[in-house]
Design a protein around this motif. Structure first.
Motif, PDB file in Angstrom:
ATOM      1  N   GLY A 182       0.399  11.254  -6.689  1.00 23.26           N
ATOM      2  CA  GLY A 182      -0.669  12.230  -6.536  1.00 23.26           C
ATOM      3  C   GLY A 182      -1.403  12.204  -5.210  1.00 23.26           C
ATOM      4  N   HIS A 183      -0.909  11.458  -4.239  1.00 20.55           N
ATOM      5  CA  HIS A 183      -1.508  11.459  -2.895  1.00 20.55           C
ATOM      6  C   HIS A 183      -0.463  11.003  -1.899  1.00 20.55           C
ATOM      7  N   THR A 184      -0.690  11.291  -0.618  1.00 15.40           N
ATOM      8  CA  THR A 184       0.273  10.943   0.416  1.00 15.40           C
ATOM      9  C   THR A 184      -0.158   9.666   1.124  1.00 15.40           C
ATOM     10  N   PRO A 185       0.554   8.572   0.933  1.00 18.88           N
ATOM     11  CA  PRO A 185       0.205   7.331   1.635  1.00 18.88           C
ATOM     12  C   PRO A 185       0.563   7.432   3.109  1.00 18.88           C
ATOM     13  N   THR A 186      -0.282   6.881   3.983  1.00 15.66           N
ATOM     14  CA  THR A 186      -0.074   7.015   5.427  1.00 15.66           C
ATOM     15  C   THR A 186       0.163   5.686   6.127  1.00 15.66           C
ATOM     16  N   THR A 187      -0.003   4.571   5.417  1.00 14.73           N
ATOM     17  CA  THR A 187       0.236   3.263   6.014  1.00 14.73           C
ATOM     18  C   THR A 187       1.257   2.505   5.168  1.00 14.73           C
ATOM     19  N   VAL A 188       1.814   1.450   5.774  1.00 16.57           N
ATOM     20  CA  VAL A 188       2.770   0.619   5.042  1.00 16.57           C
ATOM     21  C   VAL A 188       2.124   0.046   3.785  1.00 16.57           C
ATOM     22  N   ALA A 193      -0.343   1.318   2.027  1.00 13.89           N
ATOM     23  CA  ALA A 193      -0.547   2.369   1.033  1.00 13.89           C
ATOM     24  C   ALA A 193       0.767   2.759   0.366  1.00 13.89           C
ATOM     25  N   VAL A 194       1.857   2.792   1.138  1.00 12.87           N
ATOM     26  CA  VAL A 194       3.164   3.075   0.544  1.00 12.87           C
ATOM     27  C   VAL A 194       3.548   1.970  -0.432  1.00 12.87           C
ATOM     28  N   THR A 195       3.307   0.732  -0.037  1.00 11.79           N
ATOM     29  CA  THR A 195       3.623  -0.402  -0.916  1.00 11.79           C
ATOM     30  C   THR A 195       2.827  -0.320  -2.209  1.00 11.79           C
ATOM     31  N   GLU A 196       1.548  -0.027  -2.097  1.00 11.96           N
ATOM     32  CA  GLU A 196       0.699   0.087  -3.283  1.00 11.96           C
ATOM     33  C   GLU A 196       1.167   1.220  -4.188  1.00 11.96           C
ATOM     34  N   ALA A 197       1.521   2.355  -3.588  1.00 10.79           N
ATOM     35  CA  ALA A 197       1.995   3.498  -4.367  1.00 10.79           C
ATOM     36  C   ALA A 197       3.309   3.158  -5.065  1.00 10.79           C
ATOM     37  N   ALA A 198       4.215   2.516  -4.353  1.00 10.90           N
ATOM     38  CA  ALA A 198       5.498   2.150  -4.949  1.00 10.90           C
ATOM     39  C   ALA A 198       5.307   1.188  -6.114  1.00 10.90           C
ATOM     40  N   LEU A 227      11.534   1.686   3.830  1.00 10.17           N
ATOM     41  CA  LEU A 227      10.867   0.518   3.244  1.00 10.17           C
ATOM     42  C   LEU A 227      11.555   0.139   1.950  1.00 10.17           C
ATOM     43  N   TYR A 228      11.740  -1.170   1.750  1.00 12.54           N
ATOM     44  CA  TYR A 228      12.147  -1.688   0.449  1.00 12.54           C
ATOM     45  C   TYR A 228      10.933  -2.358  -0.160  1.00 12.54           C
ATOM     46  N   VAL A 229      10.563  -1.949  -1.353  1.00  5.72           N
ATOM     47  CA  VAL A 229       9.410  -2.522  -2.036  1.00  5.72           C
ATOM     48  C   VAL A 229       9.864  -3.063  -3.375  1.00  5.72           C
ATOM     49  N   GLY A 230       9.759  -4.390  -3.535  1.00  7.54           N
ATOM     50  CA  GLY A 230      10.003  -5.029  -4.816  1.00  7.54           C
ATOM     51  C   GLY A 230       8.685  -5.424  -5.449  1.00  7.54           C
ATOM     52  N   LEU A 231       8.763  -6.131  -6.550  1.00  4.29           N
ATOM     53  CA  LEU A 231       7.531  -6.548  -7.216  1.00  4.29           C
ATOM     54  C   LEU A 231       6.764  -7.568  -6.382  1.00  4.29           C
ATOM     55  N   GLU A 232       7.488  -8.293  -5.514  1.00  7.02           N
ATOM     56  CA  GLU A 232       6.825  -9.297  -4.673  1.00  7.02           C
ATOM     57  C   GLU A 232       7.094  -9.093  -3.189  1.00  7.02           C
ATOM     58  N   PRO A 287       5.984  -6.458   6.573  1.00  6.77           N
ATOM     59  CA  PRO A 287       5.395  -5.702   7.689  1.00  6.77           C
ATOM     60  C   PRO A 287       3.881  -5.574   7.514  1.00  6.77           C
ATOM     61  N   ASP A 288       3.192  -5.423   8.618  1.00  8.01           N
ATOM     62  CA  ASP A 288       1.735  -5.305   8.600  1.00  8.01           C
ATOM     63  C   ASP A 288       1.332  -4.111   7.744  1.00  8.01           C
ATOM     64  N   PRO A 289       0.523  -4.318   6.704  1.00  5.73           N
ATOM     65  CA  PRO A 289       0.134  -3.196   5.833  1.00  5.73           C
ATOM     66  C   PRO A 289      -0.699  -2.144   6.548  1.00  5.73           C
ATOM     67  N   GLN A 290      -1.250  -2.467   7.708  1.00  8.02           N
ATOM     68  CA  GLN A 290      -2.058  -1.501   8.450  1.00  8.02           C
ATOM     69  C   GLN A 290      -1.217  -0.568   9.322  1.00  8.02           C
ATOM     70  N   TRP A 291       0.075  -0.874   9.476  1.00  3.56           N
ATOM     71  CA  TRP A 291       0.937  -0.001  10.276  1.00  3.56           C
ATOM     72  C   TRP A 291       0.941   1.408   9.713  1.00  3.56           C
TER      73      TRP A 291
END
Length: 313
Positions: A193-199, A201-206, A227-232, A304-308
């Motif tokens: 429901g929103h567009t993530p703009t940082t690494v 935010a994408v990780t959190e959304a995933a 990006l590959y996002v796993g549980l950890e 990767p840096d989550p602020q990227w």
């Protein structure tokens, strides 16, 4: 062996033009017709790399006959249907801009859908390493078709990779049991429901999506990598800058590259990006062969840096 399901395959016609101008008579520099549909693309890419693959798909009418011919020696199970297999058109320009005209495709009856699922189950019983379900659904198919596919795959202990969009993606993601989701950034945004703009935010959304009972996500970011996002764990990779000739099928090739290789998530992600990079450098829906794919120039990192910012990667 990797099994693919393409409920709405196509014959893909690619037209290369110097400049696409509405309302004008244009000269086409090159044309080609190739077997299409996301799962078909995955299977073709895998087979070209020497990986055992088998495709399950419905075919019908003259379009189905043409598609069957274009599939060549790809191992497959085709389910006959009354409707006409669709034809799609992609118009590509020299800078890589691609305009796609995708037909809706045939309407499948409930009997044809049951037959398609039975054909898939028969192949699942042969113990493939993965099953890939991908692409849009044809008219007549319920939005929860991929949920039913996930249930079938789970009953045979076969991990499912899913690449779709819209309501079918939402239904399957909410139901869980998908080992690998492969959305692009826009599709992930639709899910949360929103567009993530940082690494970060994408990780959190995933992970919001993974919390429904899914395993991991491979998120393609176009020219900004993947990006590959796993549980950890989280990994990011990007390929070298190349001349883009066509983006059609690049995501399918990235998924094929990820599944074709073993190793850590970062190593597999590097392969995914290498396959996707090779795909965009080729015309139309031409899929890369082993000689086209290299990890030279692929940049990657774990954590990767989550602020990227995504648009700065």
């Amino acid at each position: 062996m990797i099994l693919t399901l393409t409920p709405n395959p196509s014959v893909d016609h690619t037209l290369e033009v110097d400049d696409l101008v509405r309302g004008e008579v244009l000269r086409v520099r090159a044309t080609r017709a190739q077997a299409g549909g996301k799962g078909v693309n995955v299977a073709r890419a895998l087979l070209g790399a020497g990986v055992d693959a088998r495709a399950v798909l419905p075919v019908g009418g003259g379009g189905g006959a043409e598609l069957t011919t274009l599939l060549g020696d790809l191992p497959r199970v085709t389910v006959p249907i009354e409707g006409e297999t669709r034809g799609n058109v992609a118009v590509t320009e020299p800078d890589g801009t691609t305009t796609k005209l995708n037909a809706a495709g045939p309407t499948l009856s409930s009997t044809e859908i049951r037959t398609l699922l039975q054909a898939l189950e028969d192949e699942l019983a042969k113990d493939p390493d993965w099953v890939v379900a991908s692409g849009s659904l044809p008219a007549g198919a319920p939005d929860d078709l991929y949920v039913r596919v996930a249930e079938l795959a789970a009953s045979y202990g076969v991990p499912l990779a899913l690449d779709t969009s819209g309501a079918p993606l939402g239904a399957a993601a909410r139901a869980g049991s998908v080992e690998l989701l492969k959305p692009n950034l826009e599709e992930l945004a639709d899910l949360v429901g929103h567009t993530p703009t940082t690494v970060g935010a994408v990780t959190e959304a995933a992970r919001e999506v993974l919390a429904k009972g899914n395993g991991a996500a491979l998120i393609t970011l176009g020219g900004h990598g993947a990006l590959y996002v796993g549980l950890e764990e989280v990994s990011w990779a990007r390929g070298p800058r190349v001349r883009t000739r066509s983006t059609v099928g690049a995501g399918d090739c990235a998924l094929a590259g990820f599944l074709a290789h073993e190793g850590t998530p970062e190593e597999r992600l590097r392969q995914a990006v290498a396959w996707g990079t090779a795909a965009v450098s080729l015309p139309g829906t031409t899929l890369p062969g082993p000689g086209d794919v290299t990890t030279d120039g692929v940049t990657s990192t774990n954590d990767p840096d989550p602020q990227w910012r995504i648009d700065k990667l």
